[in-house]
Motif scaffolding. Structure first.
Motif, PDB file in Angstrom:
ATOM      1  N   MET A   1     -49.200  19.600 -19.960  1.00  0.00           N
ATOM      2  CA  MET A   1     -47.862  19.806 -19.974  1.00  0.00           C
ATOM      3  C   MET A   1     -47.177  18.670 -20.735  1.00  0.00           C
ATOM      4  O   MET A   1     -47.401  17.543 -20.205  1.00  0.00           O
ATOM      5  CB  MET A   1     -47.302  19.723 -18.473  1.00  0.00           C
ATOM      6  CG  MET A   1     -45.840  20.511 -18.126  1.00  0.00           C
ATOM      7  SD  MET A   1     -45.989  22.095 -18.460  1.00  0.00           S
ATOM      8  CE  MET A   1     -47.043  22.628 -17.191  1.00  0.00           C
ATOM      9  N   PRO A  26     -47.222  20.547  -9.180  1.00  0.00           N
ATOM     10  CA  PRO A  26     -47.476  21.606 -10.336  1.00  0.00           C
ATOM     11  C   PRO A  26     -47.380  20.880 -11.564  1.00  0.00           C
ATOM     12  O   PRO A  26     -48.069  21.627 -12.470  1.00  0.00           O
ATOM     13  CB  PRO A  26     -46.121  22.474  -9.802  1.00  0.00           C
ATOM     14  CG  PRO A  26     -45.790  22.421  -8.307  1.00  0.00           C
ATOM     15  CD  PRO A  26     -46.206  20.873  -8.021  1.00  0.00           C
ATOM     16  N   GLU A 342     -40.826  23.547 -12.597  1.00  0.00           N
ATOM     17  CA  GLU A 342     -42.167  24.199 -11.864  1.00  0.00           C
ATOM     18  C   GLU A 342     -42.060  25.610 -11.775  1.00  0.00           C
ATOM     19  O   GLU A 342     -43.072  26.174 -11.566  1.00  0.00           O
ATOM     20  CB  GLU A 342     -42.072  23.538 -10.311  1.00  0.00           C
ATOM     21  CG  GLU A 342     -42.231  22.035 -10.100  1.00  0.00           C
ATOM     22  CD  GLU A 342     -42.016  21.478  -8.927  1.00  0.00           C
ATOM     23  OE1 GLU A 342     -42.497  20.437  -8.342  1.00  0.00           O
ATOM     24  OE2 GLU A 342     -41.275  22.074  -8.105  1.00  0.00           O
ATOM     25  N   CYS A 346     -45.023  26.593 -14.587  1.00  0.00           N
ATOM     26  CA  CYS A 346     -46.097  26.634 -13.611  1.00  0.00           C
ATOM     27  C   CYS A 346     -46.255  27.766 -12.944  1.00  0.00           C
ATOM     28  O   CYS A 346     -47.232  27.929 -12.107  1.00  0.00           O
ATOM     29  CB  CYS A 346     -46.024  25.277 -12.979  1.00  0.00           C
ATOM     30  SG  CYS A 346     -45.927  23.869 -13.692  1.00  0.00           S
TER      31      CYS A 346
END
Length: 457
Positions: A1, A26, A342, A346
């Motif tokens: 990420m 996450p 998130e 994610c």
């Protein structure tokens, strides 16, 4: 990420956002890269050192870089979080005082009113340039904007680029806290849903999370018996608006009042904001920017009679700032960028109390495409704004002129047109006359020539 923080040298935004990213399981489970970007290199070493210390304390696998070159940081980015200002207090002092010198009755002047127009134009160019750079280097990344005037800047990026932008602000939480005080309930008990424009949003419903009770009747009853002087500068205007328009607004008088001509009666601190004696010269001439006061709630007049260097002492040395940051508790800031990411990056399910996105009938009665503020869900398939019930017509009538002003301001920026800027200013409720508006535009364009986009008649 990979997450890029633009404006990372900021004392508040940089450390707070770094903590939020590194506290997120996450975002960090597969390792995270945080790229710190700031055109002013002076704060980047401290911010990067702080990020390294937090990553070590949390045991996170994190790659940390710092640069003044945005193009070097963007390739591969999943999200770009932006919080920037240009010489903040110096130009804010002009935004506050120059319109008043021409007879405008604006209060505050950060996001609305004539001061808000020029604040937006100063930040519009760098924000659109960030989006253009994202189009070249990371076109699928999310642009997450914290910079004010938030609605106006999101409007510019959404209309002038193809980048996905969402604006985030904690203002709605202030309104929840204010209502909770009236109701004598913990703020977490309130399920409060607001819609409208950023810093000018209105709670359509307020219910008790535990009992399901509609709390609006009790809120109106409790407001009627509350002491008028309690927290006057922050909530007196909101109380009048509740009584007259039937909905409680958010976040408080400074911001809400920027859009209302008669709001000055409900902000006692207005004469104190950036106060100085003009016989000693204007701040933008002397370089001595006066103290910024938000409102009377923190008792800002309780200062030493002969302070040696109050602004420097308040801000602290660079070493003191770094030490404060390193010793800060590792707790989430409460801002919404990381819950949002998130969700969209994610796949987690997240509820967000307020996002600023182009309208698609989320706020009935306001034009589609105009940036509005509503609750939303975020998950792996994107952001899903909540379609809200219609606001009362009188509330919509307060909001619609601001939607038009925002649109015209983006047009003025795009076309480099003082004529279109004049149209926007003549729609502002604080404008008294045509001559006043023209004179202000010419003077602000002269004073802020170095930081405004080129605008011609």
């Amino acid at each position: 990420m990979k997450i890029v923080l633009v404006g990372a040298g900021s004392r508040e935004f940089g450390p707070a956002t770094i903590r939020d990213v590194l506290l997120s399981d996450p975002l960090c489970d597969g390792g995270v890269e945080i790229a710190l970007v700031d055109t002013d290199p002076s704060g980047l070493p401290d911010t990067q050192a702080y990020a390294e210390a937090v990553a070590e304390r949390l045991g996170r696998s994190a790659t940390l870089t710092g640069t003044t070159r945005l193009a070097d940081a963007l390739p591969g980015a999943d999200a770009v979080i932006v919080a920037i200002e240009i010489n903040r207090y110096f130009y804010w002092a002009q935004d506050f005082h120059v319109p008043r010198a021409f007879g405008f009755r604006q209060i505050y002047g950060e996001n609305g009113g004539p001061g808000g127009l020029f604040h937006a134009l100063r930040n519009m160019r760098p924000n659109v340039e960030i989006a253009w750079a994202m189009e070249a280097h990371c076109p699928d990344a999310w642009f997450v904007n914290y910079t004010n005037p938030l609605t106006k800047l999101c409007e510019a990026v959404s209309r002038l680029t193809d980048i996905r932008i969402v604006g985030l602000c904690h203002g709605v939480f202030h309104g929840v806290e204010q209502m909770a005080r009236f109701l004598e309930l913990p703020p977490g008990r309130l399920d409060a849903r607001a819609s409208g424009l950023n810093h000018f949003s209105w709670f359509g419903s307020v219910t008790d999370r535990e009992t399901g009770e509609d709390l609006y009747p009790r809120l109106r009853e409790r407001e009627r018996v509350a002491d008028w002087l309690h927290d006057w500068d922050e909530i007196a205007l909101s109380r009048i608006l509740l009584r007259v328009f039937g909905r409680f607004p958010s976040p408080g008088a400074n911001h809400i009042g920027e859009y209302i001509r008669w709001a000055g009666d409900f902000l006692a601190s207005s004469p104190l904001q950036f106060f100085y004696d003009p016989t000693e010269g204007h701040p933008w001439e002397t370089g001595k920017v006066p103290t910024w006061i938000y409102h009377l709630g923190d008792n800002p007049t309780e200062t030493p009679l002969f302070p040696e260097r109050p602004r420097d002492r308040a801000r602290g040395s660079r070493e003191e700032r770094a030490r404060d940051a390193e010793e800060a508790p590792l707790a989430p800031s409460g801002e919404l960028a990381i819950p949002l990411l998130e969700g969209v990056l994610c796949g987690a399910e997240r509820y967000l109390d307020a996002v600023n996105v182009p309208n698609a009938d989320y706020v009935p009665g306001l034009p589609d495409g105009a940036v509005v503020e509503v609750p939303a869900r975020a998950n792996g398939s994107g952001i899903h704004p909540v379609a809200m019930d219609p606001l009362p017509e009188a509330v919509l009538a307060l909001l619609r002129p601001q939607v038009s002003i925002n649109q015209l301001l983006v047009d003025a920026f795009r076309d480099r047109s003082r004529q279109t800027l004049l149209q926007a200013l003549l729609l502002d409720p604080t404008t008294e006359s045509y001559r006043q508006a023209v004179s202000l535009i010419n003077e602000m364009c002269r004073l802020q020539e170095e930081v405004l986009p080129p605008l011609e008649w």
